[in-house]
Write a protein that holds these residues in place. Structure first.
Motif, PDB file in Angstrom:
ATOM      1  N   GLU A 106       0.523  -1.533   0.131  1.00 26.28           N
ATOM      2  CA  GLU A 106       0.030  -0.494  -0.079  1.00 26.28           C
ATOM      3  C   GLU A 106       0.407   1.411   0.056  1.00 26.28           C
ATOM      4  OE1 GLU A 106      -3.193   0.197  -0.173  1.00 26.28           O
ATOM      5  OE2 GLU A 106      -3.604  -1.679  -0.492  1.00 26.28           O
ATOM      6  N   ARG A 107       2.236   0.978   0.259  1.00 25.38           N
ATOM      7  CA  ARG A 107       3.310   2.711   0.304  1.00 25.38           C
ATOM      8  C   ARG A 107       4.260   2.660  -0.789  1.00 25.38           C
ATOM      9  NH1 ARG A 107       3.217   5.446   5.383  1.00 25.38           N
ATOM     10  NH2 ARG A 107       5.117   5.775   5.348  1.00 25.38           N
ATOM     11  N   ALA A 108       3.981   1.680  -1.488  1.00 22.47           N
ATOM     12  CA  ALA A 108       5.631   1.251  -2.178  1.00 22.47           C
ATOM     13  C   ALA A 108       5.295   2.705  -3.841  1.00 22.47           C
ATOM     14  CB  ALA A 108       5.109   0.371  -3.404  1.00 22.47           C
ATOM     15  N   LEU A 109       4.297   3.077  -3.813  1.00 19.97           N
ATOM     16  CA  LEU A 109       3.930   4.296  -4.516  1.00 19.97           C
ATOM     17  C   LEU A 109       4.186   5.612  -4.324  1.00 19.97           C
ATOM     18  CD1 LEU A 109       4.513   4.681  -8.252  1.00 19.97           C
ATOM     19  CD2 LEU A 109       1.686   5.008  -7.780  1.00 19.97           C
ATOM     20  N   VAL A 110       5.538   6.627  -4.594  1.00 14.56           N
ATOM     21  CA  VAL A 110       5.548   7.647  -3.671  1.00 14.56           C
ATOM     22  C   VAL A 110       5.152   8.664  -4.566  1.00 14.56           C
ATOM     23  CG1 VAL A 110       6.752   8.738  -2.155  1.00 14.56           C
ATOM     24  CG2 VAL A 110       6.531   6.525  -1.907  1.00 14.56           C
ATOM     25  N   ILE A 111       4.638   9.729  -4.125  1.00 17.54           N
ATOM     26  CA  ILE A 111       4.363  11.030  -5.638  1.00 17.54           C
ATOM     27  C   ILE A 111       4.764  12.041  -4.363  1.00 17.54           C
ATOM     28  CG2 ILE A 111       2.964  12.472  -6.887  1.00 17.54           C
ATOM     29  CD1 ILE A 111       1.417  10.479  -8.475  1.00 17.54           C
ATOM     30  N   THR A 112       6.427  12.957  -4.885  1.00 12.85           N
ATOM     31  CA  THR A 112       6.082  14.274  -4.168  1.00 12.85           C
ATOM     32  C   THR A 112       6.375  15.848  -4.887  1.00 12.85           C
ATOM     33  OG1 THR A 112       8.181  13.318  -3.202  1.00 12.85           O
ATOM     34  CG2 THR A 112       7.978  15.251  -2.872  1.00 12.85           C
ATOM     35  N   PRO A 113       4.574  15.923  -5.037  1.00 13.94           N
ATOM     36  CA  PRO A 113       4.541  17.190  -5.615  1.00 13.94           C
ATOM     37  C   PRO A 113       5.240  18.472  -5.846  1.00 13.94           C
ATOM     38  CG  PRO A 113       2.180  15.482  -4.277  1.00 13.94           C
ATOM     39  CD  PRO A 113       3.315  15.871  -4.207  1.00 13.94           C
ATOM     40  N   SER A 114       5.874  18.447  -5.540  1.00 13.32           N
ATOM     41  CA  SER A 114       6.669  19.470  -4.708  1.00 13.32           C
ATOM     42  C   SER A 114       7.733  19.570  -5.727  1.00 13.32           C
ATOM     43  CB  SER A 114       7.077  20.522  -3.577  1.00 13.32           C
ATOM     44  OG  SER A 114       7.732  19.095  -2.832  1.00 13.32           O
ATOM     45  N   LYS A 115       7.695  18.115  -6.249  1.00  9.68           N
ATOM     46  CA  LYS A 115       9.379  17.767  -6.923  1.00  9.68           C
ATOM     47  C   LYS A 115       8.321  17.830  -8.495  1.00  9.68           C
ATOM     48  CE  LYS A 115      12.564  16.681  -3.347  1.00  9.68           C
ATOM     49  NZ  LYS A 115      13.554  15.734  -2.569  1.00  9.68           N
ATOM     50  N   GLY A 116       7.438  17.212  -8.690  1.00 10.54           N
ATOM     51  CA  GLY A 116       7.423  16.665  -9.634  1.00 10.54           C
ATOM     52  C   GLY A 116       7.629  15.224  -9.864  1.00 10.54           C
ATOM     53  N   ALA A 117       7.991  14.763  -8.727  1.00  5.55           N
ATOM     54  CA  ALA A 117       8.116  13.249  -9.331  1.00  5.55           C
ATOM     55  C   ALA A 117       7.898  11.939  -8.974  1.00  5.55           C
ATOM     56  CB  ALA A 117       9.510  13.991  -8.697  1.00  5.55           C
ATOM     57  N   PHE A 118       8.343  10.946  -9.220  1.00  4.72           N
ATOM     58  CA  PHE A 118       7.547   9.329  -7.967  1.00  4.72           C
ATOM     59  C   PHE A 118       8.297   8.671  -8.062  1.00  4.72           C
ATOM     60  CE2 PHE A 118       7.518   7.581 -12.631  1.00  4.72           C
ATOM     61  CZ  PHE A 118       7.737   6.230 -11.931  1.00  4.72           C
ATOM     62  N   TYR A 119       8.278   7.756  -7.336  1.00  3.53           N
ATOM     63  CA  TYR A 119       9.119   7.087  -7.788  1.00  3.53           C
ATOM     64  C   TYR A 119       8.357   5.275  -6.476  1.00  3.53           C
ATOM     65  CZ  TYR A 119      13.084   3.843  -6.090  1.00  3.53           C
ATOM     66  OH  TYR A 119      14.838   2.695  -6.028  1.00  3.53           O
ATOM     67  N   CYS A 120       8.602   4.362  -7.574  1.00  2.00           N
ATOM     68  CA  CYS A 120       8.057   2.867  -7.369  1.00  2.00           C
ATOM     69  C   CYS A 120       9.019   2.318  -6.206  1.00  2.00           C
ATOM     70  CB  CYS A 120       7.408   2.608  -7.741  1.00  2.00           C
ATOM     71  SG  CYS A 120       7.051   0.839  -7.819  1.00  2.00           S
ATOM     72  N   HIS A 121       9.154   2.032  -5.414  1.00  2.00           N
ATOM     73  CA  HIS A 121       9.901   1.097  -4.175  1.00  2.00           C
ATOM     74  C   HIS A 121      10.016  -0.121  -5.045  1.00  2.00           C
ATOM     75  CE1 HIS A 121      11.150   4.400  -1.797  1.00  2.00           C
ATOM     76  NE2 HIS A 121       9.916   4.659  -1.830  1.00  2.00           N
ATOM     77  N   GLU A 122       8.880  -0.769  -5.462  1.00  2.00           N
ATOM     78  CA  GLU A 122       8.847  -2.684  -6.490  1.00  2.00           C
ATOM     79  C   GLU A 122       9.732  -2.359  -7.790  1.00  2.00           C
ATOM     80  OE1 GLU A 122       7.222  -6.426  -5.683  1.00  2.00           O
ATOM     81  OE2 GLU A 122       6.824  -4.476  -3.965  1.00  2.00           O
ATOM     82  N   ALA A 123       9.402  -1.252  -7.934  1.00  2.00           N
ATOM     83  CA  ALA A 123       9.952  -1.844  -9.779  1.00  2.00           C
ATOM     84  C   ALA A 123      11.103  -1.038  -9.668  1.00  2.00           C
ATOM     85  CB  ALA A 123       8.719  -0.816 -10.541  1.00  2.00           C
ATOM     86  N   LYS A 124      11.841   0.172  -8.214  1.00  2.00           N
ATOM     87  CA  LYS A 124      12.513   0.603  -8.208  1.00  2.00           C
ATOM     88  C   LYS A 124      12.949   1.586  -9.497  1.00  2.00           C
ATOM     89  CE  LYS A 124      15.441  -2.585  -4.942  1.00  2.00           C
ATOM     90  NZ  LYS A 124      14.194  -2.789  -4.680  1.00  2.00           N
ATOM     91  N   LYS A 125      12.120   2.288  -9.963  1.00  2.00           N
ATOM     92  CA  LYS A 125      11.560   3.082 -11.141  1.00  2.00           C
ATOM     93  C   LYS A 125      11.140   4.464 -10.887  1.00  2.00           C
ATOM     94  CE  LYS A 125      11.111  -0.276 -14.649  1.00  2.00           C
ATOM     95  NZ  LYS A 125       9.872   0.385 -15.956  1.00  2.00           N
ATOM     96  N   GLY A 126      11.627   5.774 -10.778  1.00  2.00           N
ATOM     97  CA  GLY A 126      10.447   7.076 -10.644  1.00  2.00           C
ATOM     98  C   GLY A 126      11.195   7.884 -11.931  1.00  2.00           C
ATOM     99  N   GLY A 127      10.360   8.989 -11.772  1.00  2.00           N
ATOM    100  CA  GLY A 127      10.731  10.010 -12.519  1.00  2.00           C
ATOM    101  C   GLY A 127       9.751  11.226 -13.187  1.00  2.00           C
ATOM    102  N   ASP A 128       9.260  11.959 -13.608  1.00  5.13           N
ATOM    103  CA  ASP A 128       7.927  12.797 -13.582  1.00  5.13           C
ATOM    104  C   ASP A 128       7.517  12.764 -13.854  1.00  5.13           C
ATOM    105  OD1 ASP A 128       8.580  12.412 -16.605  1.00  5.13           O
ATOM    106  OD2 ASP A 128      10.098  13.791 -16.853  1.00  5.13           O
ATOM    107  N   LEU A 129       6.272  13.202 -14.680  1.00  9.55           N
ATOM    108  CA  LEU A 129       4.666  12.559 -14.340  1.00  9.55           C
ATOM    109  C   LEU A 129       4.755  11.810 -15.630  1.00  9.55           C
ATOM    110  CD1 LEU A 129       2.147  14.990 -16.275  1.00  9.55           C
ATOM    111  CD2 LEU A 129       4.502  16.383 -15.970  1.00  9.55           C
ATOM    112  N   ILE A 130       5.915  12.194 -16.905  1.00  8.03           N
ATOM    113  CA  ILE A 130       5.272  11.073 -18.215  1.00  8.03           C
ATOM    114  C   ILE A 130       5.807   9.579 -17.819  1.00  8.03           C
ATOM    115  CG2 ILE A 130       6.174  10.841 -20.339  1.00  8.03           C
ATOM    116  CD1 ILE A 130       6.511  14.281 -20.620  1.00  8.03           C
TER     117      ILE A 130
END
Length: 196
Positions: free
Chosen positions: A43-67
């Motif tokens: 339930e907490r693997a996907l993290v979005i930080t709006p102030s940075k316009g970024a996300f990170y998925c702990h399960e897939a170990k991937k991150g980046g912008d909205l695209i």
């Protein structure tokens, strides 16, 4: 169709793309957390930080912008993800040289190709009126309060070069904010003009 990635990132906030994807997220401080439907994770693997316009998925170990977020969740290439966002939010593509060898379009946008006006600006907002601008005047000039996007929480003024809208400058409590796609040299050459 020529997709301007910078235009997409300027006009759409990452939390809006999360809503587009139907993500169920809970606020934890400055972050939004939830399950990653692509990874069927905790339930907490996907993290979005709006102030940075970024996300990170702990399960897939991937991150980046909205695209990259749309690319990850929908299992699409970056170009297809950008197209899905542009289609969902009805963004009109910027005009510019798009064709390359084989008739395919370039994926990396050239800077300052011209943006479409931000349709969500609030011209009658109290922050605009506090500057002494009537709603009608602000609307005709393309000035308004941005409730979302990179200029969220600011009164934004359009910037034009050679008749093309090249970005916005935002005015807030902490001063002016220039868009990242404009260098200091480009900003000094850019002048406000009537809409083309």
């Amino acid at each position: 169709m020529f997709l301007d990635f910078q235009q997409i990132k300027q006009e759409v906030a990452i939390e809006d793309s999360a809503t587009m994807l139907g993500l169920v997220l809970k606020r934890h401080g400055e972050q939004l957390r939830g399950k990653c439907p692509a990874c069927e994770s905790s339930e907490r693997a996907l993290v979005i930080t709006p102030s940075k316009g970024a996300f990170y998925c702990h399960e897939a170990k991937k991150g980046g912008d909205l695209i990259a977020l749309v690319s990850h969740i929908k299992n699409l290439g970056m170009r297809e993800a950008a197209g899905a966002i542009a289609h969902h939010f009805k963004l009109v593509p910027a005009s510019g040289p798009a064709a390359s060898k084989g008739g395919k379009e370039k994926e990396t946008p050239a800077p300052c190709q011209g943006f479409q006006p931000l349709g969500y600006l609030q011209h009658a907002h109290e922050a605009v009126q506090a500057l002494g601008l009537a709603a009608e005047a602000a609307q005709s000039l393309g000035i308004g309060y941005a409730p979302k996007g990179l200029m969220r929480g600011r009164v934004v003024f359009p910037l034009y070069r050679d008749g093309l809208l090249v970005g916005y400058v935002g005015y807030g409590d902490d001063g002016l904010k220039l868009p990242k796609n404009l260098t200091a040299d480009a900003a000094t050459e850019t002048v406000a003009a009537d809409k083309p």
